[in-house]
Design a protein around this motif. Structure first.
Motif, PDB file in Angstrom:
ATOM      1  N   VAL A   1       5.280  -2.050   9.107  1.00 51.81           N
ATOM      2  CA  VAL A   1       4.246  -2.145  10.139  1.00 51.81           C
ATOM      3  C   VAL A   1       3.877  -3.620  10.285  1.00 51.81           C
ATOM      4  O   VAL A   1       3.401  -4.230   9.324  1.00 51.81           O
ATOM      5  CB  VAL A   1       2.994  -1.316   9.760  1.00 51.81           C
ATOM      6  N   GLU A   2       4.130  -4.163  11.451  1.00 52.45           N
ATOM      7  CA  GLU A   2       3.844  -5.585  11.703  1.00 52.45           C
ATOM      8  C   GLU A   2       4.457  -6.479  10.628  1.00 52.45           C
ATOM      9  O   GLU A   2       3.856  -7.444  10.179  1.00 52.45           O
ATOM     10  CB  GLU A   2       2.336  -5.822  11.801  1.00 52.45           C
ATOM     11  N   GLY A   3       5.657  -6.139  10.176  1.00 52.14           N
ATOM     12  CA  GLY A   3       6.358  -6.930   9.184  1.00 52.14           C
ATOM     13  C   GLY A   3       5.982  -6.626   7.742  1.00 52.14           C
ATOM     14  O   GLY A   3       6.586  -7.171   6.819  1.00 52.14           O
ATOM     15  N   ALA A   4       4.998  -5.779   7.532  1.00 54.09           N
ATOM     16  CA  ALA A   4       4.540  -5.458   6.171  1.00 54.09           C
ATOM     17  C   ALA A   4       5.047  -4.082   5.754  1.00 54.09           C
ATOM     18  O   ALA A   4       5.058  -3.145   6.547  1.00 54.09           O
ATOM     19  CB  ALA A   4       3.018  -5.485   6.107  1.00 54.09           C
ATOM     20  N   PRO A   5       5.426  -3.939   4.483  1.00 56.47           N
ATOM     21  CA  PRO A   5       5.865  -2.632   4.009  1.00 56.47           C
ATOM     22  C   PRO A   5       4.680  -1.693   3.777  1.00 56.47           C
ATOM     23  O   PRO A   5       3.622  -2.120   3.340  1.00 56.47           O
ATOM     24  CB  PRO A   5       6.558  -2.953   2.681  1.00 56.47           C
ATOM     25  N   VAL A   6       4.890  -0.431   4.111  1.00 52.56           N
ATOM     26  CA  VAL A   6       3.922   0.624   3.827  1.00 52.56           C
ATOM     27  C   VAL A   6       4.724   1.787   3.254  1.00 52.56           C
ATOM     28  O   VAL A   6       5.692   2.234   3.864  1.00 52.56           O
ATOM     29  CB  VAL A   6       3.179   1.088   5.102  1.00 52.56           C
ATOM     30  N   TYR A   7       4.346   2.242   2.077  1.00 50.12           N
ATOM     31  CA  TYR A   7       4.999   3.399   1.468  1.00 50.12           C
ATOM     32  C   TYR A   7       4.131   4.624   1.733  1.00 50.12           C
ATOM     33  O   TYR A   7       2.911   4.527   1.878  1.00 50.12           O
ATOM     34  CB  TYR A   7       5.181   3.209  -0.030  1.00 50.12           C
ATOM     35  N   LEU A   8       4.768   5.779   1.746  1.00 47.92           N
ATOM     36  CA  LEU A   8       4.084   6.998   2.139  1.00 47.92           C
ATOM     37  C   LEU A   8       4.735   8.195   1.467  1.00 47.92           C
ATOM     38  O   LEU A   8       5.958   8.207   1.276  1.00 47.92           O
ATOM     39  CB  LEU A   8       4.216   7.122   3.670  1.00 47.92           C
ATOM     40  N   ALA A   9       3.928   9.189   1.113  1.00 48.39           N
ATOM     41  CA  ALA A   9       4.459  10.430   0.538  1.00 48.39           C
ATOM     42  C   ALA A   9       3.542  11.591   0.899  1.00 48.39           C
ATOM     43  O   ALA A   9       2.354  11.398   1.168  1.00 48.39           O
ATOM     44  CB  ALA A   9       4.567  10.326  -0.979  1.00 48.39           C
ATOM     45  N   ASP A  10       4.123  12.773   0.880  1.00 47.49           N
ATOM     46  CA  ASP A  10       3.333  13.988   1.014  1.00 47.49           C
ATOM     47  C   ASP A  10       2.491  14.183  -0.234  1.00 47.49           C
ATOM     48  O   ASP A  10       2.817  13.662  -1.312  1.00 47.49           O
ATOM     49  CB  ASP A  10       4.256  15.210   1.164  1.00 47.49           C
ATOM     50  N   GLU A  11       1.428  14.958  -0.097  1.00 47.85           N
ATOM     51  CA  GLU A  11       0.641  15.343  -1.265  1.00 47.85           C
ATOM     52  C   GLU A  11       1.532  16.096  -2.244  1.00 47.85           C
ATOM     53  O   GLU A  11       2.401  16.872  -1.840  1.00 47.85           O
ATOM     54  CB  GLU A  11      -0.521  16.242  -0.857  1.00 47.85           C
ATOM     55  N   HIS A  12       1.306  15.843  -3.513  1.00 50.95           N
ATOM     56  CA  HIS A  12       1.949  16.581  -4.601  1.00 50.95           C
ATOM     57  C   HIS A  12       0.844  16.917  -5.602  1.00 50.95           C
ATOM     58  O   HIS A  12       0.710  16.247  -6.633  1.00 50.95           O
ATOM     59  CB  HIS A  12       3.062  15.744  -5.247  1.00 50.95           C
ATOM     60  N   PRO A  13       0.021  17.936  -5.298  1.00 48.86           N
ATOM     61  CA  PRO A  13      -1.113  18.263  -6.173  1.00 48.86           C
ATOM     62  C   PRO A  13      -0.700  18.533  -7.619  1.00 48.86           C
ATOM     63  O   PRO A  13      -1.465  18.245  -8.540  1.00 48.86           O
ATOM     64  CB  PRO A  13      -1.716  19.516  -5.542  1.00 48.86           C
ATOM     65  N   GLU A  14       0.504  19.034  -7.809  1.00 51.18           N
ATOM     66  CA  GLU A  14       0.973  19.313  -9.164  1.00 51.18           C
ATOM     67  C   GLU A  14       1.146  18.034  -9.981  1.00 51.18           C
ATOM     68  O   GLU A  14       1.200  18.074 -11.207  1.00 51.18           O
ATOM     69  CB  GLU A  14       2.282  20.124  -9.143  1.00 51.18           C
ATOM     70  N   LEU A  15       1.187  16.882  -9.289  1.00 50.46           N
ATOM     71  CA  LEU A  15       1.276  15.580  -9.953  1.00 50.46           C
ATOM     72  C   LEU A  15      -0.045  14.811  -9.864  1.00 50.46           C
ATOM     73  O   LEU A  15      -0.127  13.657 -10.252  1.00 50.46           O
ATOM     74  CB  LEU A  15       2.390  14.733  -9.324  1.00 50.46           C
ATOM     75  N   GLY A  16      -1.073  15.479  -9.287  1.00 52.55           N
ATOM     76  CA  GLY A  16      -2.369  14.832  -9.125  1.00 52.55           C
ATOM     77  C   GLY A  16      -2.445  13.927  -7.906  1.00 52.55           C
ATOM     78  O   GLY A  16      -3.373  13.121  -7.802  1.00 52.55           O
ATOM     79  N   LEU A  17      -1.493  14.046  -6.981  1.00 46.69           N
ATOM     80  CA  LEU A  17      -1.467  13.199  -5.796  1.00 46.69           C
ATOM     81  C   LEU A  17      -2.016  13.950  -4.587  1.00 46.69           C
ATOM     82  O   LEU A  17      -1.400  14.913  -4.120  1.00 46.69           O
ATOM     83  CB  LEU A  17      -0.036  12.726  -5.520  1.00 46.69           C
TER      84      LEU A  17
ATOM     85  N   CYS B   1       0.861  -1.190   0.000  1.00 49.82           N
ATOM     86  CA  CYS B   1       0.000   0.000   0.000  1.00 49.82           C
ATOM     87  C   CYS B   1       0.897   1.239   0.000  1.00 49.82           C
ATOM     88  O   CYS B   1       1.968   1.251   0.597  1.00 49.82           O
ATOM     89  CB  CYS B   1      -0.972  -0.009   1.174  1.00 49.82           C
ATOM     90  N   TYR B   2       0.440   2.264  -0.717  1.00 52.60           N
ATOM     91  CA  TYR B   2       1.191   3.515  -0.842  1.00 52.60           C
ATOM     92  C   TYR B   2       0.236   4.629  -0.439  1.00 52.60           C
ATOM     93  O   TYR B   2      -0.710   4.927  -1.165  1.00 52.60           O
ATOM     94  CB  TYR B   2       1.663   3.694  -2.284  1.00 52.60           C
ATOM     95  N   LEU B   3       0.474   5.233   0.716  1.00 54.07           N
ATOM     96  CA  LEU B   3      -0.419   6.251   1.257  1.00 54.07           C
ATOM     97  C   LEU B   3       0.067   7.644   0.882  1.00 54.07           C
ATOM     98  O   LEU B   3       1.264   7.937   0.957  1.00 54.07           O
ATOM     99  CB  LEU B   3      -0.491   6.139   2.779  1.00 54.07           C
ATOM    100  N   CYS B   4      -0.869   8.491   0.522  1.00 59.13           N
ATOM    101  CA  CYS B   4      -0.596   9.901   0.265  1.00 59.13           C
ATOM    102  C   CYS B   4      -1.269  10.698   1.378  1.00 59.13           C
ATOM    103  O   CYS B   4      -2.441  10.464   1.694  1.00 59.13           O
ATOM    104  CB  CYS B   4      -1.153  10.291  -1.100  1.00 59.13           C
ATOM    105  N   VAL B   5      -0.526  11.612   1.986  1.00 64.83           N
ATOM    106  CA  VAL B   5      -1.061  12.378   3.113  1.00 64.83           C
ATOM    107  C   VAL B   5      -0.627  13.829   3.033  1.00 64.83           C
ATOM    108  O   VAL B   5       0.360  14.161   2.385  1.00 64.83           O
ATOM    109  CB  VAL B   5      -0.590  11.797   4.471  1.00 64.83           C
ATOM    110  N   ASP B   6      -1.364  14.661   3.704  1.00 65.25           N
ATOM    111  CA  ASP B   6      -0.956  16.049   3.918  1.00 65.25           C
ATOM    112  C   ASP B   6      -0.216  16.070   5.248  1.00 65.25           C
ATOM    113  O   ASP B   6      -0.832  16.034   6.297  1.00 65.25           O
ATOM    114  CB  ASP B   6      -2.185  16.962   3.952  1.00 65.25           C
ATOM    115  N   GLY B   7       1.108  16.044   5.186  1.00 68.73           N
ATOM    116  CA  GLY B   7       1.916  16.033   6.403  1.00 68.73           C
ATOM    117  C   GLY B   7       2.580  14.683   6.638  1.00 68.73           C
ATOM    118  O   GLY B   7       2.341  14.041   7.656  1.00 68.73           O
ATOM    119  N   ALA B   8       3.404  14.247   5.714  1.00 71.58           N
ATOM    120  CA  ALA B   8       4.023  12.919   5.810  1.00 71.58           C
ATOM    121  C   ALA B   8       4.898  12.765   7.041  1.00 71.58           C
ATOM    122  O   ALA B   8       4.910  11.700   7.665  1.00 71.58           O
ATOM    123  CB  ALA B   8       4.817  12.612   4.542  1.00 71.58           C
TER     124      ALA B   8
END
Length: 149
Positions: free
Chosen positions: A50-66, A10-17
């Motif tokens: 997290v509990e042995g599983a990978p989690v990817y994460l990034a800040d919002e990048h609205p200029e890229l549609g994220l 899973c790759y999460l996008c957040v405001d405030g990584a």
């Protein structure tokens, strides 16, 4: 981490990584494995475990549609985290800033679980297996509510 070992991440996008990484550390015991910070200070990519599983994460990048779920207004995706003690992890997440959607309760399918929202808009099911339930027993427990095949 390699793609061979983890074919779906899973790759999460957040405001405030940066704050999200801190939340996931406090709430779920996440370990930060890698962080790429851009010249503008935004995190372009971070890898957590997290509990042995990978989690990817990034800040919002609205200029890229994220955009994260708060900017989008909601999320159609839920994350399911299976842990040894759902009650303890659920309480840790609440203490770290999550909001409960439904309390941790025993479920007919053999899990004890509840649902919450993290401060960044992502929906998490936190559950522990408490009993092995056969398909026949599950059919009896749910009655006519579902057809279980």
């Amino acid at each position: 981490m390699t793609a061979e070992a983890n074919p779906l991440v899973c790759y999460l996008c957040v405001d405030g990584a940066d704050a999200a990484i801190d939340f996931y550390r406090r709430a779920f015991g996440a370990v930060e494995d890698q962080r790429w910070t851009g010249e503008d200070g935004r995190i372009g990519h971070a890898e957590l475990t997290v509990e042995g599983a990978p989690v990817y994460l990034a800040d919002e990048h609205p200029e890229l549609g994220l955009r994260g779920p708060l900017a989008a207004g909601d999320t159609p995706v839920s994350l399911m985290l299976t842990v040894a003690d759902a009650d303890a992890v659920f309480e840790a997440a609440l203490a770290a800033g999550a909001t409960a959607e439904s309390p941790v309760e025993d479920q007919p399918y053999g899990m004890r679980m509840g649902w919450l929202r993290d401060p960044f808009g992502h929906r998490w099911g936190i559950g522990s297996y408490v009993a092995e339930v056969s398909a026949e027993e599950l059919r009896e427990r749910v009655g006519d509510s579902y057809t279980i095949t």
